[in-house]
Design a protein around this motif. Structure first.
Motif, PDB file in Angstrom:
ATOM      1  N   PRO A 114       1.328  -1.184  -0.219  1.00  0.00           N
ATOM      2  CA  PRO A 114       0.144   0.106  -0.191  1.00  0.00           C
ATOM      3  C   PRO A 114       0.924   1.335  -0.317  1.00  0.00           C
ATOM      4  CG  PRO A 114      -0.742  -1.784   1.695  1.00  0.00           C
ATOM      5  CD  PRO A 114       0.673  -2.075   0.837  1.00  0.00           C
ATOM      6  N   VAL A 115       0.012   2.716  -0.620  1.00  0.00           N
ATOM      7  CA  VAL A 115       0.820   3.921  -0.707  1.00  0.00           C
ATOM      8  C   VAL A 115       1.547   4.068   0.263  1.00  0.00           C
ATOM      9  CG1 VAL A 115       0.969   6.104  -1.675  1.00  0.00           C
ATOM     10  CG2 VAL A 115      -0.420   3.924  -3.038  1.00  0.00           C
ATOM     11  N   LEU A 116      -0.009   4.192   1.614  1.00  0.00           N
ATOM     12  CA  LEU A 116       0.910   4.393   2.957  1.00  0.00           C
ATOM     13  C   LEU A 116       2.263   3.537   3.505  1.00  0.00           C
ATOM     14  CD1 LEU A 116      -0.474   6.689   5.607  1.00  0.00           C
ATOM     15  CD2 LEU A 116      -1.780   4.497   6.197  1.00  0.00           C
ATOM     16  N   VAL A 117       1.717   2.797   3.616  1.00  0.00           N
ATOM     17  CA  VAL A 117       3.060   1.678   4.244  1.00  0.00           C
ATOM     18  C   VAL A 117       4.023   2.104   3.749  1.00  0.00           C
ATOM     19  CG1 VAL A 117       4.594  -0.498   4.619  1.00  0.00           C
ATOM     20  CG2 VAL A 117       1.281  -0.321   4.747  1.00  0.00           C
ATOM     21  N   GLN A 118       4.557   2.966   2.137  1.00  0.00           N
ATOM     22  CA  GLN A 118       5.364   3.077   1.637  1.00  0.00           C
ATOM     23  C   GLN A 118       6.036   4.470   2.847  1.00  0.00           C
ATOM     24  OE1 GLN A 118       5.167   2.553  -2.290  1.00  0.00           O
ATOM     25  NE2 GLN A 118       4.437   0.938  -2.094  1.00  0.00           N
ATOM     26  N   LEU A 119       4.995   5.387   2.584  1.00  0.00           N
ATOM     27  CA  LEU A 119       4.684   6.420   2.432  1.00  0.00           C
ATOM     28  C   LEU A 119       5.807   6.631   4.582  1.00  0.00           C
ATOM     29  CD1 LEU A 119       1.667   8.381   1.822  1.00  0.00           C
ATOM     30  CD2 LEU A 119       4.474   8.936   1.253  1.00  0.00           C
ATOM     31  N   MET A 120       4.664   6.168   5.093  1.00  0.00           N
ATOM     32  CA  MET A 120       5.351   5.629   6.536  1.00  0.00           C
ATOM     33  C   MET A 120       6.671   4.609   6.384  1.00  0.00           C
ATOM     34  SD  MET A 120       3.201   6.597   8.213  1.00  0.00           S
ATOM     35  CE  MET A 120       3.660   6.170  10.178  1.00  0.00           C
ATOM     36  N   LEU A 121       7.568   3.886   5.464  1.00  0.00           N
ATOM     37  CA  LEU A 121       8.586   3.615   5.371  1.00  0.00           C
ATOM     38  C   LEU A 121       9.645   4.617   5.507  1.00  0.00           C
ATOM     39  CD1 LEU A 121       7.950  -0.039   3.749  1.00  0.00           C
ATOM     40  CD2 LEU A 121       8.717   0.638   5.976  1.00  0.00           C
ATOM     41  N   TRP A 122       9.104   5.419   3.900  1.00  0.00           N
ATOM     42  CA  TRP A 122      10.103   6.514   4.261  1.00  0.00           C
ATOM     43  C   TRP A 122      10.245   7.236   5.449  1.00  0.00           C
ATOM     44  CZ3 TRP A 122      13.819   6.137   0.272  1.00  0.00           C
ATOM     45  CH2 TRP A 122      13.237   5.168  -0.684  1.00  0.00           C
ATOM     46  N   TYR A 123       9.628   7.657   5.926  1.00  0.00           N
ATOM     47  CA  TYR A 123       9.536   8.991   7.403  1.00  0.00           C
ATOM     48  C   TYR A 123       9.982   8.394   8.247  1.00  0.00           C
ATOM     49  CZ  TYR A 123       7.368  12.146   9.926  1.00  0.00           C
ATOM     50  OH  TYR A 123       6.990  13.174  10.831  1.00  0.00           O
ATOM     51  N   ASN A 124       9.677   6.917   8.335  1.00  0.00           N
ATOM     52  CA  ASN A 124      10.696   6.733   9.428  1.00  0.00           C
ATOM     53  C   ASN A 124      12.374   5.437   9.484  1.00  0.00           C
ATOM     54  OD1 ASN A 124       8.813   7.012  11.853  1.00  0.00           O
ATOM     55  ND2 ASN A 124       7.245   5.538   9.873  1.00  0.00           N
ATOM     56  N   LEU A 125      12.740   6.463   8.132  1.00  0.00           N
ATOM     57  CA  LEU A 125      13.840   5.992   8.110  1.00  0.00           C
ATOM     58  C   LEU A 125      15.213   5.539   8.620  1.00  0.00           C
ATOM     59  CD1 LEU A 125      14.744   4.223   5.019  1.00  0.00           C
ATOM     60  CD2 LEU A 125      15.399   6.296   4.285  1.00  0.00           C
ATOM     61  N   ALA A 126      14.986   6.434   9.261  1.00  0.00           N
ATOM     62  CA  ALA A 126      16.091   7.291  10.609  1.00  0.00           C
ATOM     63  C   ALA A 126      15.977   5.904  11.680  1.00  0.00           C
ATOM     64  CB  ALA A 126      15.854   8.851  11.251  1.00  0.00           C
ATOM     65  N   LEU A 152       7.115  13.061  -1.433  1.00  0.00           N
ATOM     66  CA  LEU A 152       7.514  12.687  -3.436  1.00  0.00           C
ATOM     67  C   LEU A 152       8.933  11.526  -3.349  1.00  0.00           C
ATOM     68  CD1 LEU A 152       7.836  14.366  -5.269  1.00  0.00           C
ATOM     69  CD2 LEU A 152      10.830  14.619  -4.762  1.00  0.00           C
ATOM     70  N   LEU A 153       9.121  10.743  -2.520  1.00  0.00           N
ATOM     71  CA  LEU A 153       9.905   9.338  -3.035  1.00  0.00           C
ATOM     72  C   LEU A 153       8.578   8.414  -2.637  1.00  0.00           C
ATOM     73  CD1 LEU A 153      12.552   9.162  -0.668  1.00  0.00           C
ATOM     74  CD2 LEU A 153      13.023   9.570  -3.182  1.00  0.00           C
ATOM     75  N   GLY A 154       7.911   8.220  -1.380  1.00  0.00           N
ATOM     76  CA  GLY A 154       6.511   7.624  -1.738  1.00  0.00           C
ATOM     77  C   GLY A 154       5.551   7.674  -2.517  1.00  0.00           C
ATOM     78  N   LEU A 155       5.379   8.505  -3.764  1.00  0.00           N
ATOM     79  CA  LEU A 155       3.927   8.323  -3.913  1.00  0.00           C
ATOM     80  C   LEU A 155       4.975   8.363  -5.551  1.00  0.00           C
ATOM     81  CD1 LEU A 155       2.338  11.795  -3.349  1.00  0.00           C
ATOM     82  CD2 LEU A 155       1.518   8.712  -2.739  1.00  0.00           C
TER      83      LEU A 155
END
Length: 307
Positions: A114-126, A152-155
């Motif tokens: 899912p897009v939401l999962v990908q957004l969360m992965l990028w945001y919590n990459l730290a 931007l990366l997630g979308l």
């Protein structure tokens, strides 16, 4: 004595009366639809919504900034998706098994989550990479992976997976004989793709690409989960202060409808442009369709029938 056959031949034929077909089903369905719309209007008018609040926030500074950020992240994300997706489509069609397998794996991963999962992965990459060290550049991941960059990366990367399949379908729709003819004339594979295949594939690529753009415009609302200041986050922040939840959601609904409508009209004209030379007659513009429907309605309701 005159021949009856000759006399019959001299009598002019009776004028044909054209009797229009009665389409009762159309009138019944129109009445039912109008009745349902009237019931919906009555229900909304009686709902506990302060409709006078909605216009006050349509041009609110925070809402306008959120709409602008929504438009910005959609355009940039779509640009990333189109460029990377076209590259992935060419890789999928490559005869190199490594290149085609990598492209297939990319599409498999980003379409399967899912897009939401990908957004969360990028945001919590730290959490797993606290420090970004590229050799020539070194910084804290929290400072690099901002909500804007994560959005931007997630979308964009997610959209690239879908655009890869759309572009691949467009490329495969072009007859292989044209590629063979280009190679026979001495054109390289890359030049054949740029000058022969892709221009013709655009007729197949453009319609679903427009749909993907509009879909991303709406999907960008998920970015509020990673604190990006887009339209949905703007109305959510305001409603958390004044408790006008439904009113602010109506504001967001109106803005999304305005944006999608504008780009839907733009998509129509882009598709119409690329249909030149492939269709005998270009499709009517919205104004031409409205004029034709009005003329049809006036003729259908006019009294009398022409012979």
């Amino acid at each position: 004595m005159s021949d009856p056959v000759d006399n019959a031949a001299k009598v002019p034929p009776e004028a044909i009366k054209a009797i229009p077909v009665r389409h009762y089903g159309r009138w019944v369905s129109a009445v039912l639809v109008l009745a349902l719309l009237a019931l919906l209007g009555v229900a909304l008018s009686g709902a506990q919504i302060q409709w006078s609040t909605v216009p006050d926030y349509l041009d609110y500074e925070t809402v306008l900034r959120g709409a602008g950020n929504t438009l910005l992240i959609t355009v940039l994300g779509m640009l990333v998706g189109v460029v990377l997706g076209t590259l992935l489509a060419v890789m999928r069609l490559s005869k190199n098994p490594v290149v085609s397998s990598v492209a297939w794996g990319y599409v498999w991963f980003f379409r399967g989550t899912p897009v939401l999962v990908q957004l969360m992965l990028w945001y919590n990459l730290a959490l797993i990479f606290p420090l970004l060290d590229l050799g020539f550049y070194k910084d804290e991941m929290n400072d690099v992976m901002t909500p804007f960059l994560a959005s931007l990366l997630g979308l964009g990367l997610n959209e690239a997976a879908y655009m890869a399949e759309i572009s691949r379908a467009g490329i495969q729709s072009v007859d292989e004989g044209q590629t063979e003819a280009a190679h026979a004339l001495g054109m390289t594979g890359g030049r054949t793709m740029r000058r022969i295949v892709l221009p013709q594939a655009m007729r197949v690529i453009v319609p679903p690409t427009g749909n993907e753009f509009i879909n991303m415009l709406k999907t960008s609302s998920l970015c509020f989960a990673i604190q990006f200041d887009e339209l949905m986050k703007a109305v959510t922040d305001i409603s958390s202060r004044n408790l006008a939840v439904m009113e602010l959601l109506m504001v967001a609904t109106i803005w999304y409808l305005v944006l999608t409508t504008v780009f839907s009209v733009g998509q129509f004209y882009v598709e119409r442009y690329f249909q030149r030379g492939s269709a005998r007659a270009l499709p009517d513009t919205p104004l031409q369709k409205a004029r034709r429907n009005l003329m049809t309605f006036s003729h259908g309701t006019g009294s009398g029938a022409k012979p």
